[in-house]
Scaffold this motif. Structure first.
Motif, PDB file in Angstrom:
ATOM      1  N   VAL A 192     -10.647   1.199 -10.611  1.00  0.00           N
ATOM      2  CA  VAL A 192     -10.400  -0.212 -10.866  1.00  0.00           C
ATOM      3  C   VAL A 192      -8.988  -0.504 -10.376  1.00  0.00           C
ATOM      4  O   VAL A 192      -8.026   0.034 -10.910  1.00  0.00           O
ATOM      5  N   THR A 193      -8.874  -1.293  -9.335  1.00  0.00           N
ATOM      6  CA  THR A 193      -7.557  -1.608  -8.797  1.00  0.00           C
ATOM      7  C   THR A 193      -7.332  -3.101  -8.920  1.00  0.00           C
ATOM      8  O   THR A 193      -8.173  -3.896  -8.516  1.00  0.00           O
ATOM      9  N   ILE A 194      -6.203  -3.461  -9.500  1.00  0.00           N
ATOM     10  CA  ILE A 194      -5.927  -4.869  -9.771  1.00  0.00           C
ATOM     11  C   ILE A 194      -4.646  -5.277  -9.064  1.00  0.00           C
ATOM     12  O   ILE A 194      -3.621  -4.616  -9.197  1.00  0.00           O
ATOM     13  N   PHE A 195      -4.728  -6.337  -8.316  1.00  0.00           N
ATOM     14  CA  PHE A 195      -3.541  -6.861  -7.657  1.00  0.00           C
ATOM     15  C   PHE A 195      -3.244  -8.233  -8.249  1.00  0.00           C
ATOM     16  O   PHE A 195      -4.021  -9.164  -8.088  1.00  0.00           O
ATOM     17  N   ASP A 196      -2.104  -8.350  -8.950  1.00  0.00           N
ATOM     18  CA  ASP A 196      -1.753  -9.631  -9.550  1.00  0.00           C
ATOM     19  C   ASP A 196      -0.733 -10.322  -8.667  1.00  0.00           C
ATOM     20  O   ASP A 196       0.464 -10.107  -8.786  1.00  0.00           O
ATOM     21  N   GLU A 197      -1.219 -11.179  -7.794  1.00  0.00           N
ATOM     22  CA  GLU A 197      -0.357 -11.919  -6.868  1.00  0.00           C
ATOM     23  C   GLU A 197       0.672 -11.010  -6.238  1.00  0.00           C
ATOM     24  O   GLU A 197       1.815 -11.398  -6.046  1.00  0.00           O
ATOM     25  N   SER A 198       0.252  -9.797  -5.965  1.00  0.00           N
ATOM     26  CA  SER A 198       1.221  -8.817  -5.495  1.00  0.00           C
ATOM     27  C   SER A 198       1.567  -8.999  -4.038  1.00  0.00           C
ATOM     28  O   SER A 198       2.301  -8.228  -3.480  1.00  0.00           O
ATOM     29  N   TYR A 199       1.008 -10.040  -3.402  1.00  0.00           N
ATOM     30  CA  TYR A 199       1.332 -10.228  -1.991  1.00  0.00           C
ATOM     31  C   TYR A 199       2.014 -11.559  -1.782  1.00  0.00           C
ATOM     32  O   TYR A 199       2.121 -12.041  -0.670  1.00  0.00           O
ATOM     33  N   LEU A 200       2.499 -12.140  -2.856  1.00  0.00           N
ATOM     34  CA  LEU A 200       3.150 -13.442  -2.765  1.00  0.00           C
ATOM     35  C   LEU A 200       4.418 -13.393  -1.913  1.00  0.00           C
ATOM     36  O   LEU A 200       4.719 -14.295  -1.173  1.00  0.00           O
ATOM     37  N   GLY A 201       5.176 -12.307  -2.080  1.00  0.00           N
ATOM     38  CA  GLY A 201       6.460 -12.270  -1.387  1.00  0.00           C
ATOM     39  C   GLY A 201       6.327 -11.917   0.081  1.00  0.00           C
ATOM     40  O   GLY A 201       7.298 -11.954   0.831  1.00  0.00           O
ATOM     41  N   MET A 202       5.122 -11.567   0.502  1.00  0.00           N
ATOM     42  CA  MET A 202       4.966 -11.097   1.883  1.00  0.00           C
ATOM     43  C   MET A 202       4.813 -12.256   2.841  1.00  0.00           C
ATOM     44  O   MET A 202       4.248 -13.291   2.495  1.00  0.00           O
ATOM     45  N   ASP A 203       5.260 -12.026   4.067  1.00  0.00           N
ATOM     46  CA  ASP A 203       5.033 -13.058   5.073  1.00  0.00           C
ATOM     47  C   ASP A 203       3.575 -12.999   5.516  1.00  0.00           C
ATOM     48  O   ASP A 203       2.855 -12.044   5.221  1.00  0.00           O
ATOM     49  N   ALA A 204       3.152 -14.055   6.213  1.00  0.00           N
ATOM     50  CA  ALA A 204       1.730 -14.161   6.571  1.00  0.00           C
ATOM     51  C   ALA A 204       1.177 -12.937   7.311  1.00  0.00           C
ATOM     52  O   ALA A 204       0.108 -12.446   6.955  1.00  0.00           O
ATOM     53  N   PRO A 205       1.865 -12.427   8.329  1.00  0.00           N
ATOM     54  CA  PRO A 205       1.310 -11.259   9.012  1.00  0.00           C
ATOM     55  C   PRO A 205       1.110 -10.067   8.062  1.00  0.00           C
ATOM     56  O   PRO A 205       0.089  -9.386   8.126  1.00  0.00           O
ATOM     57  N   SER A 206       2.067  -9.850   7.160  1.00  0.00           N
ATOM     58  CA  SER A 206       1.925  -8.739   6.218  1.00  0.00           C
ATOM     59  C   SER A 206       0.755  -8.968   5.278  1.00  0.00           C
ATOM     60  O   SER A 206       0.027  -8.033   4.939  1.00  0.00           O
ATOM     61  N   ARG A 207       0.572 -10.215   4.867  1.00  0.00           N
ATOM     62  CA  ARG A 207      -0.542 -10.515   3.977  1.00  0.00           C
ATOM     63  C   ARG A 207      -1.854 -10.232   4.668  1.00  0.00           C
ATOM     64  O   ARG A 207      -2.758  -9.640   4.101  1.00  0.00           O
ATOM     65  N   TYR A 208      -1.958 -10.647   5.926  1.00  0.00           N
ATOM     66  CA  TYR A 208      -3.208 -10.427   6.652  1.00  0.00           C
ATOM     67  C   TYR A 208      -3.461  -8.950   6.883  1.00  0.00           C
ATOM     68  O   TYR A 208      -4.603  -8.498   6.865  1.00  0.00           O
ATOM     69  N   THR A 209      -2.381  -8.209   7.070  1.00  0.00           N
ATOM     70  CA  THR A 209      -2.540  -6.751   7.157  1.00  0.00           C
ATOM     71  C   THR A 209      -3.128  -6.228   5.860  1.00  0.00           C
ATOM     72  O   THR A 209      -4.021  -5.387   5.855  1.00  0.00           O
ATOM     73  N   PHE A 210      -2.626  -6.751   4.743  1.00  0.00           N
ATOM     74  CA  PHE A 210      -3.120  -6.309   3.443  1.00  0.00           C
ATOM     75  C   PHE A 210      -4.608  -6.622   3.297  1.00  0.00           C
ATOM     76  O   PHE A 210      -5.385  -5.750   2.894  1.00  0.00           O
ATOM     77  N   TYR A 211      -5.008  -7.848   3.612  1.00  0.00           N
ATOM     78  CA  TYR A 211      -6.417  -8.211   3.458  1.00  0.00           C
ATOM     79  C   TYR A 211      -7.300  -7.295   4.290  1.00  0.00           C
ATOM     80  O   TYR A 211      -8.355  -6.839   3.856  1.00  0.00           O
ATOM     81  N   GLU A 212      -6.817  -7.014   5.517  1.00  0.00           N
ATOM     82  CA  GLU A 212      -7.579  -6.164   6.420  1.00  0.00           C
ATOM     83  C   GLU A 212      -7.709  -4.756   5.847  1.00  0.00           C
ATOM     84  O   GLU A 212      -8.792  -4.193   5.786  1.00  0.00           O
ATOM     85  N   GLN A 213      -6.565  -4.210   5.418  1.00  0.00           N
ATOM     86  CA  GLN A 213      -6.573  -2.861   4.851  1.00  0.00           C
ATOM     87  C   GLN A 213      -7.443  -2.799   3.617  1.00  0.00           C
ATOM     88  O   GLN A 213      -8.217  -1.864   3.417  1.00  0.00           O
ATOM     89  N   LEU A 214      -7.308  -3.818   2.758  1.00  0.00           N
ATOM     90  CA  LEU A 214      -8.074  -3.857   1.516  1.00  0.00           C
ATOM     91  C   LEU A 214      -9.558  -3.833   1.822  1.00  0.00           C
ATOM     92  O   LEU A 214     -10.320  -3.030   1.282  1.00  0.00           O
ATOM     93  N   LEU A 215      -9.980  -4.718   2.719  1.00  0.00           N
ATOM     94  CA  LEU A 215     -11.385  -4.822   3.049  1.00  0.00           C
ATOM     95  C   LEU A 215     -11.918  -3.531   3.650  1.00  0.00           C
ATOM     96  O   LEU A 215     -12.949  -2.994   3.223  1.00  0.00           O
ATOM     97  N   ASN A 216     -11.203  -2.987   4.614  1.00  0.00           N
ATOM     98  CA  ASN A 216     -11.674  -1.763   5.266  1.00  0.00           C
ATOM     99  C   ASN A 216     -11.736  -0.595   4.298  1.00  0.00           C
ATOM    100  O   ASN A 216     -12.701   0.162   4.287  1.00  0.00           O
ATOM    101  N   ASP A 217     -10.700  -0.475   3.460  1.00  0.00           N
ATOM    102  CA  ASP A 217     -10.726   0.654   2.535  1.00  0.00           C
ATOM    103  C   ASP A 217     -11.790   0.471   1.469  1.00  0.00           C
ATOM    104  O   ASP A 217     -12.414   1.429   1.016  1.00  0.00           O
ATOM    105  N   TYR A 218     -12.019  -0.798   1.083  1.00  0.00           N
ATOM    106  CA  TYR A 218     -13.052  -1.073   0.091  1.00  0.00           C
ATOM    107  C   TYR A 218     -14.421  -0.706   0.647  1.00  0.00           C
ATOM    108  O   TYR A 218     -15.271  -0.180  -0.065  1.00  0.00           O
ATOM    109  N   MET A 219     -14.642  -0.980   1.917  1.00  0.00           N
ATOM    110  CA  MET A 219     -15.937  -0.665   2.505  1.00  0.00           C
ATOM    111  C   MET A 219     -16.127   0.845   2.614  1.00  0.00           C
ATOM    112  O   MET A 219     -17.228   1.354   2.443  1.00  0.00           O
ATOM    113  N   GLU A 220     -15.031   1.554   2.877  1.00  0.00           N
ATOM    114  CA  GLU A 220     -15.137   3.009   2.983  1.00  0.00           C
ATOM    115  C   GLU A 220     -15.181   3.693   1.630  1.00  0.00           C
ATOM    116  O   GLU A 220     -15.818   4.720   1.457  1.00  0.00           O
TER     117      GLU A 220
END
Lengths: 122, 293, 248
Positions: free
Chosen positions: B150-178
């Motif tokens: 169970v992994t919970i992210f509480d607005e933990s990407y608020l401080g990131m700039d847009a490119p970093s956030r999109y990297t996070f979404y991508e990583q999250l999705l790919n790792d979640y699928m794997e």
């Protein structure tokens, strides 16, 4: 990529249908897996799966166990037939309503269609 | 491994203030859940309880069938990443990662190293002196590499700039699928992340007001625009959020199932039916008196 | 991917030791330098004349006690949150810190034990007389076991009191915590009274005529005090919420 007009899984299904009609996806060709789709469009894989399920239910896609999803042989034909069925209602009638709204006489429309028909047959 | 979460009549009180009122819901687990709520709605309180950061005042929480608070086996299955994290004073980035690596049973060193490189995290720098964006990047690195069921992210990407956030979404999705697991994302950037959620929960003033599949909420919201009287007629008996007037034209947001017949009737009366984004729905549902000004 | 890992409490103790490695190392280095310097000054011709049979190592324990008190205060506020937020239970954190307390107090006590024979050796070399000037659990500087026991219990009591103070600050608002310092410092003071060593022992015996209990009583009493400290911290922290900030 996707808007709010309809559910995302519906939009995915529609996109794939469009690709089949336009020939981007050929019959019996393998489509991207739901996970690849999800990663590419940055959406939840369950949503992509739902879209694929929709198409499978409609007979547009079929699954080969252990390999993946493929476009079914009659997909293009059946989609074209579907589009043809609603063509007059959805495209022609709408055009006529628009013409009526802005005041374009039906006669002008007929003349236009005839000239295009003449060009094509020449 | 996927763990389900069950919450029953959960209550949290801070002195005389009740942050959570009788919250009850069930998450099957193995999905990406979105948790939406305004500031002060009780979002963080709920997540703190799930992560055993706090003990509830009343009610029960069960993760994977067990109560998590001070339960060693369960606590190490729930990773809660908040925006700035709880870094040890004087810890370098490397130390923080090493501490996390020693605590999480499913930690993946190779994946952590990959994320460090991706985000360009300065290993030797003190964690507390990092910029806000870097702190967030460190937080999500720990959250993702923990591979906690169970992994919970509480607005933990608020401080990131847009490119970093999109990297996070991508990583999250790919790792979640794997590595499928239960993931809860709490966010204010609804439109950016909404497409990742399979289910959405909306909390307002300590109560759960919505718990649905994302797709079905989307279809339930419609913006009805047209001549004011026709709009009012159509909206009779339906849940209405918000209304706007421009001359004789009126636009309201309607929430609820609209079958094809109803839609056709609307169109025939000269009304336009448009989509409503999840963000707009959220804003409407959680409106407060002071917002209009 | 499940790997073999250390027990969480042991992990806590080791990680904390690692965190304070420089602090501890530099402390002892500076401490030893200062005491050697004091020793040299006291033995120099000008000052040395009045110092008859005085050792300096005997009085050296105040500094480590204060150092341990301070480190103890820092324990909870600076590290509880980072462990609990990494999935470690509060119970394991408390066990880990307790273990660290015991181990580090023992190490510090051993350092003190070692100092005595070294001082004796130096004094013997220069033919200076050396006597213990305050009461202790031990009668002469060769009773290593007793020396260890005295310092170990004193150190762990100060460390423990510090831990109590820090935990109060973490759990309660700072105003209440300041008041609670009075209670939290009691274990250290109680231990000083029970052990009755050094200058406090000297005051108790000479000014108040309070004799130390027999050794058979001192040890159980000391153990009770230590147990009390650990129990109190456990009660304070077992359900404490993890906060964002160190002081509320």
């Amino acid at each position: 990529m996707f808007d709010d007009r309809s559910p995302i899984y519906q939009q995915i299904a529609d996109k794939i249908k469009e690709d089949i009609i336009s020939g981007v996806l050929l019959e019996d060709e393998q489509v991207m897996s739901t996970n690849q789709y999800a990663a590419f469009y940055r959406i939840n894989p369950a949503t992509a799966a739902k879209g694929f399920q929709l198409l499978t239910d409609e007979g547009i896609l079929y699954k080969k166990r252990g390999i993946g999803m493929f476009v079914s042989g009659e997909a293009r034909q059946s989609l074209l037939a579907q589009r043809r069925d609603v063509f007059f209602e959805e495209v022609v009638d709408k055009m006529l309503a628009e013409a009526d709204k802005i005041g374009v006489p039906v006669g002008d429309i007929i003349k236009r269609i005839e000239s295009v028909k003449g060009r094509d047959e020449a | 491994m996927t763990l389900g979460i069950e919450v029953n009549k959960l209550q949290l009180r801070y002195g005389s203030f009740t942050a959570l009122h009788d919250l009850t819901f069930k998450l099957d687990g193995g999905k990406i859940y979105g948790l939406l709520g305004r500031n002060g709605s009780g979002k963080t309180s709920l997540l703190s309880i799930l992560a055993s950061f706090r003990l509830q005042s009343a009610g029960s929480v069960s993760i994977g069938g067990e109560a998590p608070f001070e339960n060693a086996k369960m606590m190490e299955q729930v990773c809660f990443i908040q925006e700035s994290g709880h870094m040890n004073e004087g810890f370098s980035v490397r130390d923080a990662l090493s501490l996390a690596a020693s605590c999480w049973p499913n930690w993946d060193d190779a994946y952590a190293a990959k994320l460090v490189k991706l985000y360009d995290l300065p290993l030797k720098k003190r964690a507390t002196t990092l910029s806000r964006g870097m702190k967030s990047a460190l937080g999500v690195t720990i959250g993702l590499a923990s591979r906690a069921p169970v992994t919970i992210f509480d607005e933990s990407y608020l401080g990131m700039d847009a490119p970093s956030r999109y990297t996070f979404y991508e990583q999250l999705l790919n790792d979640y699928m794997e590595h499928p697991r239960t993931i809860i994302l709490s966010t204010h950037l609804i439109e950016e992340v909404a497409s990742l959620f399979e289910e959405v929960l909306i909390i307002d003033k300590g109560r759960l007001i919505v718990h649905e599949e994302t797709e079905s909420i989307r279809t339930k919201g419609r913006a009805v625009t047209g001549p004011a009287e026709a709009v009012d007629r159509f909206a009779q008996g339906k849940t209405v959020f918000g209304e706007q007037k421009l001359g004789r034209t009126k636009s309201v947001t309607v929430f609820g199932e609209l079958d094809d017949a109803a839609c056709e009737r609307a169109i025939s009366e000269g009304l336009e039916l448009g989509p409503v984004s999840l963000q707009d729905l959220f804003v409407h549902m959680t409106k407060r008196k002071g917002d209009e000004q | 991917m499940n790997r073999k890992r250390r027990h969480p409490a042991i992990n806590v103790a080791l990680k904390l030791l690692y965190t304070y490695r420089w602090t501890i190392g530099i402390y002892w280095l500076v401490f030893l330098c200062i005491y050697v310097a004091i020793g040299v000054i006291l033995r120099s011709p000008t000052v040395g004349a009045e110092m008859d049979a005085q050792g300096i190592w005997e009085g050296a324990s105040t500094s480590p006690k204060v150092f341990l008190l301070v480190i103890g205060i820092l324990m909870t506020p600076l590290s509880l949150a980072s462990f609990v937020s990494n999935g470690v239970t509060r119970r394991h954190f408390i066990w880990g810190v307790s273990g660290l307390l015991v181990v580090y107090s023992a190490i510090s006590a051993i350092i003190m034990v070692i100092g005595y024979p070294i001082e004796q050796w130096i004094y013997d070399k220069y033919d200076w007389p050396l006597e213990l000037s305050n009461p202790h659990l031990f009668k002469d500087a060769s009773q290593f076991g007793l020396i260890f026991v005295e310092y170990f219990f004193l150190f762990i009591a100060f460390f423990g009191s510090g831990w109590l103070i820090g935990s109060c600050f973490y759990r309660f608002n700072w105003k209440l915590a300041v008041v609670l310092i009075l209670l939290a410092i009691l274990p250290a003071m109680a231990m000083e009274t029970v052990i009755s060593a050094d200058w406090i022992g000297s005051i108790l015996q000479k000014a108040y005529d309070i004799e130390r209990a027999s050794l058979a009583a001192v040890i159980p009493l000391a153990l009770c005090i230590v147990a009390l400290v650990f129990a109190s911290v456990f009660l304070l922290l077992r359900k404490v919420p993890v906060k964002r900030k160190v002081l509320s």
